[in-house]
Design a protein around this motif. Structure first.
Motif, short mmCIF file in Angstrom:
data_model
loop_
_atom_site.label_atom_id
_atom_site.label_comp_id
_atom_site.label_asym_id
_atom_site.label_seq_id
_atom_site.Cartn_x
_atom_site.Cartn_y
_atom_site.Cartn_z
N LEU A 1 -56.93 65.38 -39.39
CA LEU A 1 -56.04 66.35 -38.66
C LEU A 1 -56.84 66.68 -37.30
O LEU A 1 -56.31 66.82 -36.13
CB LEU A 1 -55.82 67.59 -39.28
N ARG A 2 -58.27 66.63 -37.45
CA ARG A 2 -59.14 67.07 -36.43
C ARG A 2 -58.92 66.04 -35.18
O ARG A 2 -58.96 66.22 -33.95
CB ARG A 2 -60.38 67.46 -36.61
N ARG A 3 -59.09 64.80 -35.84
CA ARG A 3 -59.00 63.63 -34.88
C ARG A 3 -57.50 63.51 -34.17
O ARG A 3 -57.45 63.35 -32.98
CB ARG A 3 -59.13 62.32 -35.59
N LEU A 4 -56.30 63.98 -34.88
CA LEU A 4 -55.45 63.95 -33.97
C LEU A 4 -55.22 65.08 -32.99
O LEU A 4 -54.52 64.75 -31.94
CB LEU A 4 -54.15 64.33 -35.20
N ILE A 5 -55.94 66.18 -33.12
CA ILE A 5 -55.77 67.17 -32.19
C ILE A 5 -56.33 66.80 -30.88
O ILE A 5 -56.03 66.77 -29.96
CB ILE A 5 -56.20 68.59 -32.83
N GLU A 6 -57.74 66.03 -31.35
CA GLU A 6 -58.58 65.68 -30.20
C GLU A 6 -58.10 64.52 -29.21
O GLU A 6 -58.19 64.46 -28.08
CB GLU A 6 -60.02 65.13 -30.79
N GLN A 7 -56.90 63.74 -30.04
CA GLN A 7 -56.05 62.88 -29.38
C GLN A 7 -55.03 63.35 -28.59
O GLN A 7 -54.08 62.70 -27.91
CB GLN A 7 -55.82 61.72 -30.10
N GLN A 8 -54.78 64.78 -28.75
CA GLN A 8 -53.46 65.50 -28.43
C GLN A 8 -52.04 64.56 -29.00
O GLN A 8 -51.16 64.49 -28.13
CB GLN A 8 -53.32 65.40 -26.83
N HIS A 9 -52.22 64.11 -30.25
CA HIS A 9 -51.14 63.21 -30.68
C HIS A 9 -50.71 63.97 -32.10
O HIS A 9 -51.75 64.40 -32.75
CB HIS A 9 -51.75 61.90 -31.10
N LEU A 10 -49.50 64.46 -32.39
CA LEU A 10 -49.05 64.85 -33.46
C LEU A 10 -47.88 64.16 -34.30
O LEU A 10 -46.88 64.62 -33.54
CB LEU A 10 -48.99 66.52 -33.26
N PRO A 11 -48.09 63.32 -35.22
CA PRO A 11 -47.03 62.90 -35.55
C PRO A 11 -46.24 63.81 -36.52
O PRO A 11 -46.75 64.93 -36.99
CB PRO A 11 -47.62 61.77 -36.53
N SER A 12 -44.94 63.62 -37.48
CA SER A 12 -44.39 64.25 -38.26
C SER A 12 -45.63 64.22 -39.74
O SER A 12 -45.84 63.01 -39.96
CB SER A 12 -43.08 63.58 -38.69
N ILE A 13 -45.72 65.27 -40.25
CA ILE A 13 -46.50 65.39 -41.38
C ILE A 13 -45.91 66.08 -42.30
O ILE A 13 -45.05 66.85 -42.22
CB ILE A 13 -47.89 65.86 -41.08
N ILE A 14 -46.42 65.96 -43.69
CA ILE A 14 -46.15 66.90 -44.78
C ILE A 14 -47.39 67.52 -45.19
O ILE A 14 -48.37 66.66 -45.77
CB ILE A 14 -45.54 65.95 -45.85
N LEU A 15 -47.54 68.74 -45.52
CA LEU A 15 -48.63 69.48 -46.07
C LEU A 15 -48.43 69.76 -47.49
O LEU A 15 -47.46 70.69 -47.85
CB LEU A 15 -48.85 70.74 -45.23
N HIS A 16 -49.22 69.15 -48.29
CA HIS A 16 -48.93 69.23 -49.80
C HIS A 16 -49.93 70.10 -50.50
O HIS A 16 -51.23 69.72 -50.37
CB HIS A 16 -48.78 68.00 -50.47
N GLY A 17 -49.69 71.17 -51.21
CA GLY A 17 -50.72 72.14 -51.94
C GLY A 17 -50.26 73.30 -52.44
O GLY A 17 -48.99 73.51 -52.10
#
Length: 429
Positions: free
Chosen positions: A36-52
């Motif tokens: 998730l940190r890499r996504l933010i650094e690249q300013q890219h946010l795909p659709s995701i499911i957070l499971h927990g």
């Protein structure tokens, strides 16, 4: 302590992190170099499911991810959102905006197929970025079409040390708590009760502070006060969710692995969590046949007796019966030979429909007997040791072996007996 303290925003809400760096835990997703940190650094946010599990930061992470990439954020709960409300949100995108809004669906596993399908088109077209949160395994609770268009990330329960860090942060940073003279002696106890849930830990702390004697100049939060406030351990056990199946699996595997202590622990977790005793007993009956079988036929008898006893007696006394049977099963000799045998036989039966040999058919009428039904069949009880070697399988399956004697004392004894029977016939020929 002023009465306004009770009506203000809850402590857990006041302590919600305002940046990704402020989140305690989930380093496997948020640390430098993590997904998730890499996504933010690249300013890219795909659709995701957070499971927990509950209370470990799914909503907070969703909000902060949207903020980090500068996207509008819409939060919905699957508990009170229908298809109509969902479509209103999906249709509300600003046509002048190039950035797809982030639509957060809490408890997305509660959406039915129609609701999930309504999301699918918007996700496919890129009109929205979906962040779904679920306490259930997405493989079973989110339809495949939607799941295939999302990245799935598993969040971990917080450790005791991380829960303690959450409590300490609240004590030192919350504007209300740091104005009070609090002696927190029950930090470890609260951490244990929270079971990895930061929100629950903060709720316990806040409730204990509100319950403490307001006349005291120092608010003492010790184990006794926390026990009085909580009354019973806040056991994390969802009878209808994934953890239900996880703990059942742990119980079965502990018995199969001959570990009575682990089996008792997992069964106790189920009982304390409110699992019906007869559900546990039924699973033990299945296990007694599947995993013990003919290594100890008494296991099935005891498990079946336990099921009937549990159904007639009920809790809390049923725990005694279940405790006895789970220890007996865990310490019994094990064999899955009959389980494997019936599975192999059924697999063959699905593709083979050979006719019953004539000598095994029941010639109940004159016409049947004239056609050879029952002809040549030898009644075993008419022979020594009640045994006569004749074929009982169709001709094309003669020699097929489904059952293989396992290497336990009881089945090996049966094997020796069968070999002795055949030897007796051979010696008399």
């Amino acid at each position: 302590m002023s009465s306004s303290f009770h009506s203000d925003t809850p402590l857990a809400q006041r302590m919600r992190p305002t940046s990704l760096d402020a989140i305690i835990g989930q380093a496997h997703l948020l640390a430098q170099g993590a997904p998730l940190r890499r996504l933010i650094e690249q300013q890219h946010l795909p659709s995701i499911i957070l499971h927990g599990d509950a209370g470990i930061g799914k909503t907070t992470i969703a909000m902060l991810l949207a903020d980090a990439v500068g996207r509008p954020f819409h939060a919905l709960s699957a508990l009170n959102t229908g298809v109509k409300q969902l479509r209103e949100v999906l249709d509300s995108k600003d046509s002048l905006s190039f950035a797809a809004p982030v639509v957060f669906i809490d408890e997305i596993h509660r959406f039915n197929k129609a609701q999930q399908d309504a999301l699918l088109g918007a996700v496919e077209s890129g009109d929205i970025t979906l962040i779904g949160a679920t306490t259930e395994n997405p493989s079973f609770s989110v339809n495949n079409a939607l799941l295939s268009r999302c990245q799935v990330y598993r969040l971990q329960p917080l450790s005791s040390e991380q829960i303690s860090a959450v409590l300490q942060r609240a004590m030192t940073e919350d504007i209300k708590l740091k104005s009070l003279n609090i002696d927190l002696q029950a930090e470890q106890f609260i951490s244990e009760l929270a079971h990895g849930d930061a929100r629950k830990a903060l709720n316990i702390l806040e409730l204990a502070i509100q319950t403490a004697d307001p006349k005291q100049t120092q608010i003492l939060i010790d184990n006794e006060l926390v026990s009085r406030v909580v009354q019973t351990a806040l056991v994390r056990y969802d009878k209808d969710g994934e953890q239900h199946y996880d703990i059942v699996s742990a119980l079965i595997k502990s018995v199969r692995g001959s570990d009575p202590d682990a089996a008792l622990y997992w069964m106790a977790r189920m009982l304390v969590g409110g699992e019906p005793a007869d559900f546990i007993a039924r699973r033990l009956v299945i296990l007694a046949s599947e995993d013990i079988g003919n290594a100890n036929p008494n296991a099935l008898l005891l498990a079946d007796a336990a099921l009937r006893s549990v159904q007639s007696i009920g809790m809390p006394e049923a725990r005694i019966i279940l405790g006895q049977v789970v220890v007996y099963l865990a310490t019994s000799a094990k064999s899955n030979s009959t389980y494997n045998a019936i599975n192999a036989a059924m697999k063959l039966a699905e593709k083979d429909a050979s006719p019953v040999p004539l000598h095994l058919r029941n010639g109940v009428t004159k016409l049947m007997r004239q056609e050879g039904y029952g002809a040549g069949y030898q009644y075993p009880h008419n022979y020594p040791n009640h045994y006569y070697p004749q074929s009982y399988l169709p001709d094309n399956l003669v020699g097929t072996q489904f059952y293989k004697f396992a290497d336990n004392q009881r089945e090996q004894h049966s094997k020796q007996f069968m070999e002795w029977l055949r030897a007796q016939v051979a010696s008399n020929e």
